[in-house]
Motif scaffolding. Sequence first.
Motif, PDB file in Angstrom:
ATOM      1  N   VAL A  22     -54.431  -5.713   5.265  1.00 47.64           N
ATOM      2  CA  VAL A  22     -55.293  -5.561   4.097  1.00 47.64           C
ATOM      3  C   VAL A  22     -56.507  -6.457   4.323  1.00 47.64           C
ATOM      4  N   VAL A  23     -57.692  -5.886   4.269  1.00 49.75           N
ATOM      5  CA  VAL A  23     -58.913  -6.664   4.488  1.00 49.75           C
ATOM      6  C   VAL A  23     -59.484  -7.059   3.142  1.00 49.75           C
ATOM      7  N   LYS A 202     -58.915   7.301  15.342  1.00 48.59           N
ATOM      8  CA  LYS A 202     -57.823   6.568  14.695  1.00 48.59           C
ATOM      9  C   LYS A 202     -58.063   5.060  14.803  1.00 48.59           C
ATOM     10  N   VAL A 203     -57.940   4.375  13.682  1.00 46.89           N
ATOM     11  CA  VAL A 203     -58.019   2.913  13.700  1.00 46.89           C
ATOM     12  C   VAL A 203     -56.665   2.346  14.101  1.00 46.89           C
ATOM     13  N   ARG A 217     -51.723   0.530   9.941  1.00 47.21           N
ATOM     14  CA  ARG A 217     -52.705   1.039   8.991  1.00 47.21           C
ATOM     15  C   ARG A 217     -53.568  -0.123   8.515  1.00 47.21           C
ATOM     16  N   VAL A 218     -54.820   0.178   8.189  1.00 44.66           N
ATOM     17  CA  VAL A 218     -55.743  -0.836   7.685  1.00 44.66           C
ATOM     18  C   VAL A 218     -56.261  -0.386   6.324  1.00 44.66           C
ATOM     19  N   GLY A 219     -56.168  -1.281   5.342  1.00 45.97           N
ATOM     20  CA  GLY A 219     -56.676  -0.982   4.004  1.00 45.97           C
ATOM     21  C   GLY A 219     -57.784  -1.942   3.625  1.00 45.97           C
ATOM     22  N   ASN A 342     -55.806   6.456   9.564  1.00 44.49           N
ATOM     23  CA  ASN A 342     -55.171   5.147   9.391  1.00 44.49           C
ATOM     24  C   ASN A 342     -56.075   4.089   8.757  1.00 44.49           C
ATOM     25  N   LEU A 343     -57.251   4.506   8.289  1.00 43.64           N
ATOM     26  CA  LEU A 343     -58.136   3.580   7.572  1.00 43.64           C
ATOM     27  C   LEU A 343     -58.250   4.058   6.118  1.00 43.64           C
TER      28      LEU A 343
END
Lengths: 401, 80
Positions: A22-23, A202-203, A217-219, A342-343
């Motif tokens: 999580v960013v 794809k990230v 996954r990146v959120g 995945n983002l």
Amino acid sequence: MSEHPDRLWRNPEPKAGYDVIVVGGGGHGLATAYYLAANHGIRNVAVLEKGWLAGGNMARNTTIIRSNYLWDESAAIYEHALKLWEGLSAELDYDILFSQRGVLNLAHTLQDIREGARRVHANRLNGVDAEWLDPDGVRKFCPIINTSEDVRYPVLGATLQPRAGIAKHDHVAWAFARKADELGVDLIQGCEVTGFLKQGNKVVGVETNLGPIHAGRVGLAAAGHSSVLASLAGIRLPVQSHPLQALVSELLEPVHPCVVMSNHVHVYVSQAHKGELVMGAGIDPYNSYAQRGSVHVIEQQMAAALELFPIFARAHVLRTWGGIVDVTPDASPIIGPTPVDNLFVNCGWGTGGFKATPASGWTYAHTLATGKAHPLNEPFALERFTTGALIDEHGAAAVAH
Amino acid sequence: MLLIPCPWCGDRDETEFHYGGQAGVPYPARPAELSDEQWGDYLFVRDNPKGRFAERWSHAAGCRRWFTIVRDTASHEIVR
């Protein structure tokens, strides 16, 4: 609360990779991490925060919590948030000082009355508590409002949501952070995302000032800086970043029993637990990342406050500040997948994100865990700006969040 | 408060102006030929850079004319 512990969370070094990154370590990011672990059993999670936890808008908002939105989609997600707020101190085992003292949205014109009455009916149909008060009812609920008829914008009535109120924003952030940390989430401060690791479309991770970190996954949960981050992944978001200012008075004896918002004269006022009067209004019109705005905006909101509350005339301003809010064209958030695999993005909460914190994290955690939106956040997808299925809460939501 | 250089009236307080957002966003030449995605992009998506930004202002309480300035959105410095 009993003895306060020395530390509420660890300060771990980043691992080589995580299931979910999580960013953004603000309220929404911390809540997302907590619900990923608590609701979905996904504990191999990192929250990356370029500054310190909850130092952005989480530290700058006016802490108002309500769910009296007009449209069905908004009422559903904000009411879900309010229900979570009602159990949050117990769930997180930390007193967040949630005070359901009621929120008044004042009407000053015939059109305000019509809109307010419509919203009360819409709220009731959606199971959201709402009442209409006439001027006498307003006077009884909040005796310090000037309800005389000989003012420029007399109070003609108000909507009341009794279950709405305020909470202590720092406690909310600390409570989520502590529980997320207990469940195994790595909260990594001073870690700025500078790019994305990609395989095709794809990230697979992020580049940071502490080196690359891989992720399933990146959120993104970066509020005012969402556009900057998304652009690193080649995405343009329909958001504009603006300053939103607020102010507090010196500490006063308890004089103000509830939260008062006025769309028409444009100010919202409550009194914090400690005693400061907390006031906010609308955004500065220009785009900015500077976390400060123009002084005439503060001047106008204080003029509006004095019109409503003559008793505040001799109170002193203790402090003013600004945050950077990300505003969408329909004043509703964006929570869901992006064109990059995945983002995921959770942004666009604009001027009203604090009240949504638990539901934002709850639905975003579901989205990050399953790869799909929960029915509560499905209408808030990025695609609505192509389909035209906007959730237009400008004005409809009693503006001035 | 910003001090904004109107090209015709000189430096004036921000309160005299109205903001117009990103500069240089032309109406599509053949709107009927755009896809839903392109039309949505034109309607709803604007640049939102942290740094230099070319933007429109109108001297609403002055000469009433529109103009473009370049301003840094991180420092509020008006570059030109």
